[in-house]
Write a protein that holds these residues in place. Sequence first.
Motif, PDB file in Angstrom:
ATOM      1  N   GLY A 305       0.833  -1.211   0.000  1.00 60.59           N
ATOM      2  CA  GLY A 305       0.000   0.000   0.000  1.00 60.59           C
ATOM      3  C   GLY A 305       0.856   1.245   0.000  1.00 60.59           C
ATOM      4  O   GLY A 305       1.875   1.312  -0.695  1.00 60.59           O
ATOM      5  N   SER A 306       0.477   2.232   0.836  1.00 61.97           N
ATOM      6  CA  SER A 306       1.232   3.492   0.833  1.00 61.97           C
ATOM      7  C   SER A 306       2.641   3.276   1.392  1.00 61.97           C
ATOM      8  O   SER A 306       3.576   4.002   1.053  1.00 61.97           O
ATOM      9  CB  SER A 306       0.491   4.546   1.650  1.00 61.97           C
ATOM     10  N   ARG A 307       2.805   2.262   2.252  1.00 58.47           N
ATOM     11  CA  ARG A 307       4.145   1.978   2.798  1.00 58.47           C
ATOM     12  C   ARG A 307       5.093   1.518   1.694  1.00 58.47           C
ATOM     13  O   ARG A 307       6.303   1.614   1.830  1.00 58.47           O
ATOM     14  CB  ARG A 307       4.066   0.913   3.901  1.00 58.47           C
ATOM     15  N   LEU A 313      11.091   5.443  -1.367  1.00 58.05           N
ATOM     16  CA  LEU A 313      11.840   6.697  -1.161  1.00 58.05           C
ATOM     17  C   LEU A 313      13.030   6.473  -0.238  1.00 58.05           C
ATOM     18  O   LEU A 313      14.151   6.912  -0.521  1.00 58.05           O
ATOM     19  CB  LEU A 313      10.919   7.778  -0.573  1.00 58.05           C
ATOM     20  N   SER A 314      12.796   5.757   0.860  1.00 58.40           N
ATOM     21  CA  SER A 314      13.914   5.557   1.793  1.00 58.40           C
ATOM     22  C   SER A 314      14.983   4.685   1.138  1.00 58.40           C
ATOM     23  O   SER A 314      16.177   4.938   1.294  1.00 58.40           O
ATOM     24  CB  SER A 314      13.430   4.965   3.122  1.00 58.40           C
ATOM     25  N   PHE A 315      14.567   3.681   0.370  1.00 60.49           N
ATOM     26  CA  PHE A 315      15.536   2.802  -0.299  1.00 60.49           C
ATOM     27  C   PHE A 315      16.386   3.603  -1.291  1.00 60.49           C
ATOM     28  O   PHE A 315      17.610   3.445  -1.358  1.00 60.49           O
ATOM     29  CB  PHE A 315      14.787   1.672  -1.008  1.00 60.49           C
ATOM     30  N   ASN A 355      24.128  -0.560   1.584  1.00 58.18           N
ATOM     31  CA  ASN A 355      22.715  -0.589   1.175  1.00 58.18           C
ATOM     32  C   ASN A 355      21.944  -1.641   1.961  1.00 58.18           C
ATOM     33  O   ASN A 355      20.831  -1.402   2.423  1.00 58.18           O
ATOM     34  CB  ASN A 355      22.588  -0.923  -0.318  1.00 58.18           C
ATOM     35  N   PHE A 356      22.567  -2.818   2.104  1.00 59.05           N
ATOM     36  CA  PHE A 356      21.881  -3.900   2.809  1.00 59.05           C
ATOM     37  C   PHE A 356      21.701  -3.555   4.281  1.00 59.05           C
ATOM     38  O   PHE A 356      20.586  -3.611   4.816  1.00 59.05           O
ATOM     39  CB  PHE A 356      22.675  -5.207   2.678  1.00 59.05           C
ATOM     40  N   THR A 363      14.383   0.589   5.914  1.00 58.82           N
ATOM     41  CA  THR A 363      13.310   0.340   4.953  1.00 58.82           C
ATOM     42  C   THR A 363      12.450  -0.850   5.374  1.00 58.82           C
ATOM     43  O   THR A 363      11.220  -0.797   5.305  1.00 58.82           O
ATOM     44  CB  THR A 363      13.904   0.080   3.556  1.00 58.82           C
ATOM     45  N   TRP A 364      13.117  -1.927   5.804  1.00 60.55           N
ATOM     46  CA  TRP A 364      12.354  -3.128   6.177  1.00 60.55           C
ATOM     47  C   TRP A 364      12.487  -3.426   7.654  1.00 60.55           C
ATOM     48  O   TRP A 364      12.678  -4.568   8.041  1.00 60.55           O
ATOM     49  CB  TRP A 364      12.815  -4.320   5.331  1.00 60.55           C
ATOM     50  N   ARG A 365      12.413  -2.358   8.477  1.00 59.88           N
ATOM     51  CA  ARG A 365      12.566  -2.595   9.920  1.00 59.88           C
ATOM     52  C   ARG A 365      11.433  -3.497  10.399  1.00 59.88           C
ATOM     53  O   ARG A 365      10.338  -3.498   9.848  1.00 59.88           O
ATOM     54  CB  ARG A 365      12.556  -1.276  10.688  1.00 59.88           C
TER      55      ARG A 365
END
Length: 366
Positions: A305-307, A313-315, A355-356, A363-365
């Motif tokens: 969704g919006s996430r 953007l954060s990535f 990046n990782f 990004t994937w907290r």
Amino acid sequence: MTRRASTVPELSIVIPTFNERDNVSELIARLEQALGGIAWEAIFVDDDSPDQTAQVLRSLAQRDPRVRCMRRLRRRGLSSACIEGMLASSATYVAVMDADLQHDPALLLSMLTTLRRGQAELVIGSRYVTGGEVGDWQEQRLAISKLATRLAGLVTHQPIADPMSGYFMLRRERFEQLAPRLSSMGFKILLDIVATAKPPLKTLELPLVFGKRHAGESKLTTNVAWEFALLLADKLVGRWVPVRFLSFAFVGALGVAVHFFVLTALLKGLGVAFLAAQAIATGTAIVYNYTLNNVLTYVDRPRRGSRWFTGLLSFAAICSVGAIANVGVASFMFERASAWQVAALAGILVGAVWNFAVSNVYTWRR
Ligand SMILES: Nc1nc2c(ncn2[C@@H]2O[C@H](COP(=O)(O)OP(=O)(O)OP(=O)(O)O)[C@@H](O)[C@H]2O)c(=O)[nH]1
Ligand SMILES: [Mg+2]
């Protein structure tokens, strides 16, 4: 206040559910039938099923205190659901079974007797021992299951006919010892347990005739194969390198191919100027990497969704910093007389690790 011993469950049956509302009441009735005289409880772990399985379970639990429901939010994952359910148990024995009645509850009694007698530490409902059956599977599914079972043999430390079964029972204490070291990825919790246990658990397999799904739909998707690959990789090399990083690097390598494809098409095909073509190719590769990492590397917690957009953007921001680090390290090494290939690889490695590490946290907290 002391409780009567008979009210303390000897056996917890952990049942992961996702959209199983039309199965749970029948399952409880069949457990009741199969386990007369035994102090048991059923711990359902529901990943916030849209069909309101949890609500159905709540109303069943109000009538029967042996029924409990753990509802998890914004999470998916069969293995992690089973692990959390088992960790919520204080019984002597814990079992895991599916909610869709493909696992005959009558087998629970023989499993329990085997454990009580100390004949084994782990009992498996096995489709691949004499007397067991897979049911009316299509040839293709059978072939895939057999191949996966053979691959699973790489990590099990002992011969097990059906390490992919979703129906088993073990002593809770043994499970608790293993729990901190489980990978908890994907669909195959038994394989995770067996591959983690060293020395191996004394294991016995009882024949299981895998039944037909009672109601609802299968949750088997192509993701299951990928998650299985991640689990195997984690058990094989996870001690040395995080399997998520391997997946991230794999996606990154594909991203480089995408970059060159777009760049070539723009430069040679459409005659776009190099700088513009390079910028568009970079943007495309970032979106591509993000999308693929979201469904592969973070299959257990994808952004939706919006996430999805805020995650992109954060990535992109993180990768921009990664690119600066990449170029910085590469030029530092190049200026100190490294071969240009070595300098470039060092830059790529530093950029990839950055990046990782950063997107894993931001990004994937969890
Ligand atoms: N909590 C939780 N349960 C899940 C998840 N995915 C599947 N399940 C449950 O795990 C059990 C096994 O899933 P199934 O879809 O029946 O998988 P299967 O038995 O291998 O496949 P079929 O033979 O097609 O039914 C069922 O009780 C599902 O509801 C999940 O992401 N979270
Ligand atoms: Mg099933």
